[in-house]
Scaffold this motif. Structure first.
Motif, short mmCIF file in Angstrom:
data_model
loop_
_atom_site.label_atom_id
_atom_site.label_comp_id
_atom_site.label_asym_id
_atom_site.label_seq_id
_atom_site.Cartn_x
_atom_site.Cartn_y
_atom_site.Cartn_z
N GLU A 82 0.92 -1.27 0.18
CA GLU A 82 0.01 0.11 0.16
C GLU A 82 0.80 1.39 0.08
OE1 GLU A 82 -3.33 0.30 -0.23
OE2 GLU A 82 -3.17 -1.83 -0.73
N ARG A 83 2.00 1.18 1.01
CA ARG A 83 2.91 2.35 1.04
C ARG A 83 3.49 2.54 -0.37
NH1 ARG A 83 6.48 0.75 4.53
NH2 ARG A 83 5.28 1.84 6.27
N HIS A 84 3.97 1.40 -1.09
CA HIS A 84 4.53 1.64 -2.46
C HIS A 84 3.72 1.86 -3.46
CE1 HIS A 84 6.50 -0.05 -6.05
NE2 HIS A 84 7.70 0.30 -5.65
N ARG A 85 2.22 1.73 -3.49
CA ARG A 85 1.22 2.10 -4.38
C ARG A 85 1.12 3.65 -4.11
NH1 ARG A 85 -3.07 4.29 -3.82
NH2 ARG A 85 -3.12 3.85 -1.66
N ALA A 86 1.14 4.04 -3.21
CA ALA A 86 0.87 5.36 -2.88
C ALA A 86 1.91 6.43 -3.36
CB ALA A 86 0.63 5.74 -1.17
N LEU A 87 3.25 5.80 -2.97
CA LEU A 87 4.41 6.43 -3.30
C LEU A 87 4.48 6.77 -4.87
CD1 LEU A 87 6.93 5.40 -0.76
CD2 LEU A 87 6.40 7.50 -0.83
N MET A 88 4.20 5.61 -5.61
CA MET A 88 4.29 5.63 -6.98
C MET A 88 3.44 6.27 -7.57
SD MET A 88 6.96 4.22 -7.51
CE MET A 88 6.85 3.79 -9.18
N ALA A 89 2.06 6.65 -7.07
CA ALA A 89 0.95 7.30 -7.54
C ALA A 89 1.12 8.81 -7.35
CB ALA A 89 -0.47 7.13 -6.86
N VAL A 90 1.97 9.19 -6.28
CA VAL A 90 2.28 10.57 -5.90
C VAL A 90 3.35 10.99 -7.03
CG1 VAL A 90 3.37 12.19 -4.33
CG2 VAL A 90 1.75 10.74 -3.62
N ALA A 91 4.22 10.07 -7.13
CA ALA A 91 5.46 10.49 -8.17
C ALA A 91 4.82 10.46 -9.60
CB ALA A 91 6.55 9.13 -8.01
N GLY A 92 3.86 9.60 -9.95
CA GLY A 92 3.38 9.74 -11.16
C GLY A 92 2.92 11.18 -11.59
N ILE A 93 2.04 11.51 -10.52
CA ILE A 93 1.44 12.82 -10.55
C ILE A 93 2.35 14.19 -10.55
CG2 ILE A 93 -0.08 14.66 -9.41
CD1 ILE A 93 -1.52 12.15 -8.24
N ALA A 94 3.24 13.75 -9.84
CA ALA A 94 4.30 14.99 -9.74
C ALA A 94 5.15 15.16 -11.20
CB ALA A 94 5.50 14.58 -8.67
N ALA A 95 5.40 13.81 -11.64
CA ALA A 95 5.98 13.86 -12.98
C ALA A 95 5.37 14.38 -14.07
CB ALA A 95 6.36 12.26 -13.49
N THR A 96 4.07 14.49 -14.08
CA THR A 96 3.33 14.95 -15.13
C THR A 96 3.07 16.49 -15.05
OG1 THR A 96 1.19 15.02 -14.06
CG2 THR A 96 1.56 13.15 -15.05
N VAL A 97 3.70 17.21 -13.97
CA VAL A 97 3.42 18.69 -13.94
C VAL A 97 4.92 19.34 -14.31
CG1 VAL A 97 1.45 18.52 -12.37
CG2 VAL A 97 3.93 18.64 -11.37
N GLY A 98 5.86 18.32 -14.42
CA GLY A 98 7.12 18.99 -14.99
C GLY A 98 7.85 19.51 -13.83
N ALA A 99 8.88 20.44 -13.94
CA ALA A 99 9.73 20.92 -13.22
C ALA A 99 9.23 21.19 -11.80
CB ALA A 99 10.23 22.31 -13.86
N VAL A 100 7.83 21.57 -11.91
CA VAL A 100 7.41 22.04 -10.49
C VAL A 100 7.19 20.61 -9.62
CG1 VAL A 100 5.35 22.64 -9.42
CG2 VAL A 100 6.00 23.90 -11.09
N GLY A 101 7.22 19.60 -10.16
CA GLY A 101 7.00 18.13 -9.49
C GLY A 101 8.21 17.51 -9.25
N GLN A 102 9.47 17.84 -9.74
CA GLN A 102 10.71 17.45 -9.62
C GLN A 102 11.27 16.89 -8.33
OE1 GLN A 102 12.07 15.58 -12.18
NE2 GLN A 102 13.74 15.03 -10.74
N PRO A 103 11.14 17.88 -7.31
CA PRO A 103 11.52 17.97 -5.72
C PRO A 103 10.73 16.66 -5.47
CG PRO A 103 11.09 20.21 -6.29
CD PRO A 103 10.40 19.40 -7.70
N VAL A 104 9.32 16.46 -5.56
CA VAL A 104 8.48 15.45 -5.36
C VAL A 104 8.95 14.09 -5.61
CG1 VAL A 104 6.15 14.43 -4.96
CG2 VAL A 104 6.31 16.87 -4.72
N VAL A 105 9.27 13.85 -6.93
CA VAL A 105 9.96 12.86 -7.55
C VAL A 105 11.20 12.40 -6.77
CG1 VAL A 105 10.79 11.79 -9.55
CG2 VAL A 105 8.63 13.08 -9.90
#
Length: 117
Positions: A82-105
């Protein structure tokens, strides 16, 4: 040696309907594990970054972040999948917003590394 009693696992004692003791589990609770201070700090940083990111994403992505945040924790009781799923979901969203999401990734990658994933 008659009369010696050895109990392993669960034990139930019934005495003719009186003085019943119920079920004795004879099991110790699992040892409390705690997360490393590094993992706790990385998770705190990630959660802070994700909350900042949430303000700048579409409402559907914000809802996905909201659904994922409870599982992004250093608590060992959270199922790893569940933790891994949540982390990957957040990383995917962050990756779609470009440079703004890079620190989250990058923060997600630090947490995954500390978890050994």
């Amino acid at each position: 040696m008659s009369g010696d009693n050895y109990y392993f696992g669960d034990s139930v004692t019934m005495n003719g309907g009186r003085g019943n003791t119920g079920m004795v589990k004879n099991q110790a609770p699992p040892a409390a594990e705690s997360a490393s201070p590094e993992l706790e700090a990385a998770v705190r940083e990630l959660v802070e970054l994700v909350r900042e990111l949430r303000a700048g994403v579409p409402s559907a992505s914000a809802r996905a972040i909201d659904d994922s945040l409870p599982d992004i924790t250093a608590d060992p009781a959270v199922p790893p999948q569940e933790r891994h799923r949540a982390l990957m979901a957040v990383a995917g969203i962050a990756a779609t917003v470009g440079a703004v999401g890079q620190p989250v990734v990058e923060a997600v990658n630090r947490v995954l590394a500390l978890l050994g994933s």
